[in-house]
Design a protein around this motif. Structure first.
Motif, PDB file in Angstrom:
ATOM      1  N   LEU A   4       0.849  -1.193   0.000  1.00 32.22           N
ATOM      2  CA  LEU A   4       0.000   0.000   0.000  1.00 32.22           C
ATOM      3  C   LEU A   4       0.884   1.243   0.000  1.00 32.22           C
ATOM      4  O   LEU A   4       1.826   1.347   0.790  1.00 32.22           O
ATOM      5  CB  LEU A   4      -0.907   0.032   1.235  1.00 32.22           C
ATOM      6  CG  LEU A   4      -1.903  -1.108   1.399  1.00 32.22           C
ATOM      7  CD1 LEU A   4      -2.735  -0.906   2.670  1.00 32.22           C
ATOM      8  CD2 LEU A   4      -2.801  -1.236   0.189  1.00 32.22           C
ATOM      9  N   LEU A   5       0.585   2.181  -0.897  1.00 36.63           N
ATOM     10  CA  LEU A   5       1.337   3.427  -0.994  1.00 36.63           C
ATOM     11  C   LEU A   5       0.384   4.609  -1.080  1.00 36.63           C
ATOM     12  O   LEU A   5      -0.718   4.484  -1.605  1.00 36.63           O
ATOM     13  CB  LEU A   5       2.218   3.439  -2.243  1.00 36.63           C
ATOM     14  CG  LEU A   5       3.317   2.392  -2.381  1.00 36.63           C
ATOM     15  CD1 LEU A   5       3.985   2.520  -3.745  1.00 36.63           C
ATOM     16  CD2 LEU A   5       4.328   2.515  -1.267  1.00 36.63           C
ATOM     17  N   THR A   6       0.864   5.746  -0.624  1.00 37.28           N
ATOM     18  CA  THR A   6       0.148   6.995  -0.885  1.00 37.28           C
ATOM     19  C   THR A   6       0.631   7.517  -2.235  1.00 37.28           C
ATOM     20  O   THR A   6       1.659   7.076  -2.756  1.00 37.28           O
ATOM     21  CB  THR A   6       0.451   8.048   0.195  1.00 37.28           C
ATOM     22  OG1 THR A   6       1.850   8.387   0.117  1.00 37.28           O
ATOM     23  CG2 THR A   6       0.110   7.549   1.592  1.00 37.28           C
ATOM     24  N   GLY A   7      -0.089   8.478  -2.768  1.00 39.43           N
ATOM     25  CA  GLY A   7       0.334   9.070  -4.027  1.00 39.43           C
ATOM     26  C   GLY A   7       1.711   9.687  -3.941  1.00 39.43           C
ATOM     27  O   GLY A   7       2.506   9.608  -4.884  1.00 39.43           O
ATOM     28  N   ALA A   8       2.020  10.290  -2.794  1.00 36.47           N
ATOM     29  CA  ALA A   8       3.331  10.924  -2.620  1.00 36.47           C
ATOM     30  C   ALA A   8       4.459   9.897  -2.649  1.00 36.47           C
ATOM     31  O   ALA A   8       5.568  10.197  -3.095  1.00 36.47           O
ATOM     32  CB  ALA A   8       3.359  11.697  -1.306  1.00 36.47           C
ATOM     33  N   GLN A   9       4.209   8.676  -2.202  1.00 35.16           N
ATOM     34  CA  GLN A   9       5.229   7.629  -2.188  1.00 35.16           C
ATOM     35  C   GLN A   9       5.393   6.948  -3.546  1.00 35.16           C
ATOM     36  O   GLN A   9       6.460   6.431  -3.867  1.00 35.16           O
ATOM     37  CB  GLN A   9       4.859   6.550  -1.164  1.00 35.16           C
ATOM     38  CG  GLN A   9       4.783   7.013   0.259  1.00 35.16           C
ATOM     39  CD  GLN A   9       4.156   5.946   1.142  1.00 35.16           C
ATOM     40  OE1 GLN A   9       3.136   5.354   0.789  1.00 35.16           O
ATOM     41  NE2 GLN A   9       4.768   5.707   2.296  1.00 35.16           N
TER      42      GLN A   9
END
Length: 141
Positions: free
Chosen positions: A116-121
């Motif tokens: 799972l990642l955020t958009g920033a990552q």
């Protein structure tokens, strides 16, 4: 009369494949899909990358499209947005050999085989995942 033979995608290139899946609403709402796609293309030396943007609004609608990416032997499937992200746990459970990265999926727990990642990552970590890909000689069923 017997049923028609099962259609199976064959990748003769021998290259690892990374696939991006998102819905049209997510793709149109921000530049995140374009940023991740661009990063995937830059990291794809010696790999295949492909993009799938579809007009789905929920996980039930997204599931068949994830299934099609599995049948195309995508070694890494990157989803962006909640419609495809919410479909990842079902697909990951059905095909435990598949690898997924769900970006901004709204998932609250991490299923096995899923990052799972955020958009920033995503713009930093997805290219690293692609560069590390090796051709999976097993088959996704």
């Amino acid at each position: 009369m017997s049923p028609p033979p099962k259609v199976v995608a064959a990748d003769y290139s021998g290259r690892a494949t990374a696939c991006l899946a998102s819905d049209t609403a997510t793709a149109g709402a921000s530049n995140e899909v374009q940023q991740v796609w661009s990063a995937m293309q830059h990291a794809s030396a010696g790999k295949n990358v492909q993009q799938l943007i579809q007009p789905v609004s929920n996980a039930d609608q997204a599931l068949p499209y994830l299934g099609s990416l599995i049948s195309q032997h995508c070694d890494l499937i990157v989803t962006i947005g909640p419609a495809f992200g919410q479909a990842v746990p079902t697909t990951a459970k059905a095909v435990p050999t598949a690898r997924f990265t769900a970006v901004d999926s709204t998932l609250t727990s991490t299923p096995p085989g899923v990052t799972l990642l955020t958009g920033a990552q995503a713009s930093d970590q997805v290219p690293q995942q692609i560069e590390a890909l090796q051709r999976d000689t097993g088959t996704h069923s």
